[in-house]
Design an enzyme around this catalytic site. Structure first.
Site, mmCIF file in Angstrom:
data_model
loop_
_atom_site.group_PDB
_atom_site.id
_atom_site.type_symbol
_atom_site.label_atom_id
_atom_site.label_comp_id
_atom_site.label_asym_id
_atom_site.label_seq_id
_atom_site.Cartn_x
_atom_site.Cartn_y
_atom_site.Cartn_z
ATOM 1 C CB ILE A 19 -48.668 -5.365 87.894
ATOM 2 C CG1 ILE A 19 -49.244 -7.533 88.807
ATOM 3 C CG2 ILE A 19 -50.282 -5.898 87.088
ATOM 4 C CD1 ILE A 19 -49.870 -8.147 89.413
ATOM 5 C CE LYS A 20 -45.331 -10.301 89.407
ATOM 6 N NZ LYS A 20 -46.115 -11.070 88.905
ATOM 7 C CG ASN A 21 -40.714 -4.339 91.080
ATOM 8 O OD1 ASN A 21 -41.822 -4.383 91.291
ATOM 9 N ND2 ASN A 21 -39.642 -4.316 91.570
#
Length: 384
Positions: free
Chosen positions: A188-190
């Site tokens: 779910i990171k950038n």
């Protein structure tokens, strides 16, 4: 891009794919080599070019990045690492993994990050490293105490799990050359690799140490070992190499990152404007002009009631994070941190990823307003 027509406010965070990831993974699979390959090395090179640095070392996760950075900084038993309690537990587990002691410090309530004065006040003769957490993507500036830290031999290790793409002034986080910077490329990171991480070393020697550590202490690369009957182990190491399959996803994600940067900033500003008329709601400042936001958080009274009400409305709110010094596993390191403890009771993360549209954000904010009114936490629209 895919999934952009399917916004989802039911989840607090959600991966975003650009449409070419599956083909990139298939190509890596067809090569018959799935471990650390030239694809991984290309990903490292591309990240280094993006950040404007000389080198980048890929590992299996953000936690592995923190662990190997601490090992490179020679932190170990008897040492203390200054760290905020307001972070994901992975930060603390990495400190414990090298045998060091976390020394929890207070946060700035407006940003949920440490500042240089709080860090300096916590330094002792046992301090080996300072680990600022770039919470929500916000840069943390310790330049005012850089000379003091350098004189004491204290290494700065940036936990930039939330902050890939953010900037310190004109430079991307990781490009200062004064800190070991650790990124996470989790789901779910950038920027995601599915799972992965990266360490940005300060020197070639640090890069060599981290590369040996991620390969069980073995000196030779995989290619070099193929042409010899033996290999040499020169120190402690772990199996932290990033696979070609994960790196292939990361390369596609990096190609699309400018869109991610623009979208996340736009959505955060949209939330800011929509939340502005609500009483009893304080938006946690991420410095959106410098940060690529990873979270959009508010501080509210009656948080637990509001959380339950919003979940009941199928709005995917979350809490990032329960303070670590209150966790049973870290009870031996507990200190009284009133600002952190109050923040832990008030923070609420709103759904924030690259899928929602502006009408979706309006739905979240309207639902929040109704939940606040029901919980007695707000008088509704209009500033006092």
């Amino acid at each position: 891009m895919i999934n952009s027509s399917k916004p989802d406010t039911r989840r607090n965070a959600r991966p975003y794919l650009y449409g070419q990831e599956a083909a990139a993974v298939a190509q890596a699979l067809e090569s018959g080599q799935y471990g650390h390959t030239s694809v991984t090395e290309e990903f490292e090179q591309r990240i280094a070019e993006f950040l404007g640095v000389h080198d980048a070392v890929a590992v299996t996760s953000g936690t592995a990045a923190l662990h190997t950075a601490l090992l490179a900084a020679k932190a170990g038993p008897g040492d203390e690492v200054i760290v905020p309690s307001m972070t994901f537990c992975a930060t603390i587990q990495a400190i414990l993994a090298v045998g060091a002691t976390p020394r929890f410090i207070e946060i700035d309530p407006a940003t949920l990050c440490v500042d240089h004065q709080l860090v300096l006040e916590a330094v002792t003769d046992k301090t080996a490293a300072v680990m600022p957490v770039l919470f929500g993507g916000r840069p943390v500036d310790l330049s005012a105490i850089r000379e003091d830290l350098d004189e004491r031999g204290i290494v700065v290790i940036e936990d930039a799990a939330h902050a890939f793409g953010s900037r310190h002034g004109t430079r991307r986080v990781g490009a200062s050359g004064t800190a070991l910077t650790c990124f996470s490329f989790g789901p779910i990171k950038n920027l995601t690799c599915g799972q992965g991480g990266m360490v940005i070393p300060r020197t070639p020697a640090e890069a060599d140490t981290i590369r040996r550590t991620r390969l069980l202490g073995v000196v030779q690369s995989q290619g070099e070992r193929a042409n010899t009957t033996s290999y040499r182990v020169e120190g402690f190491g772990l199996r932290y190499q990033l696979s070609a399959l994960n790196a292939a996803i990361g390369l596609v994600q990096l190609d699309g990152f400018q869109a991610a940067e623009d979208t996340r900033r736009h959505l955060w500003r949209t939330y800011r404007d929509a939340l502005a008329p609500l009483d009893g709601v304080t938006l946690v400042d991420v410095d959106v002009d410098q940060a690529v936001p990873h979270l959009c958080q508010v501080r509210i009274a009656h948080r637990d009631e509001v959380f339950a009400a919003l979940r009941g409305r199928d709005i995917g709110v979350g809490v990032h994070y329960p303070p670590n010094h209150t966790q049973p596993a870290f009870a031996a390191f507990r200190r009284h941190l009133p600002e952190t403890e109050q923040a832990g009771e008030e923070i609420l993360s709103l759904p924030f990823h690259q899928h929602p549209t502006e009408p979706d954000i309006d739905l979240v904010v309207t639902s929040l307003e109704q939940a606040l009114t029901s919980a007695g936490g707000s008088s509704g629209r209009g500033r006092p």
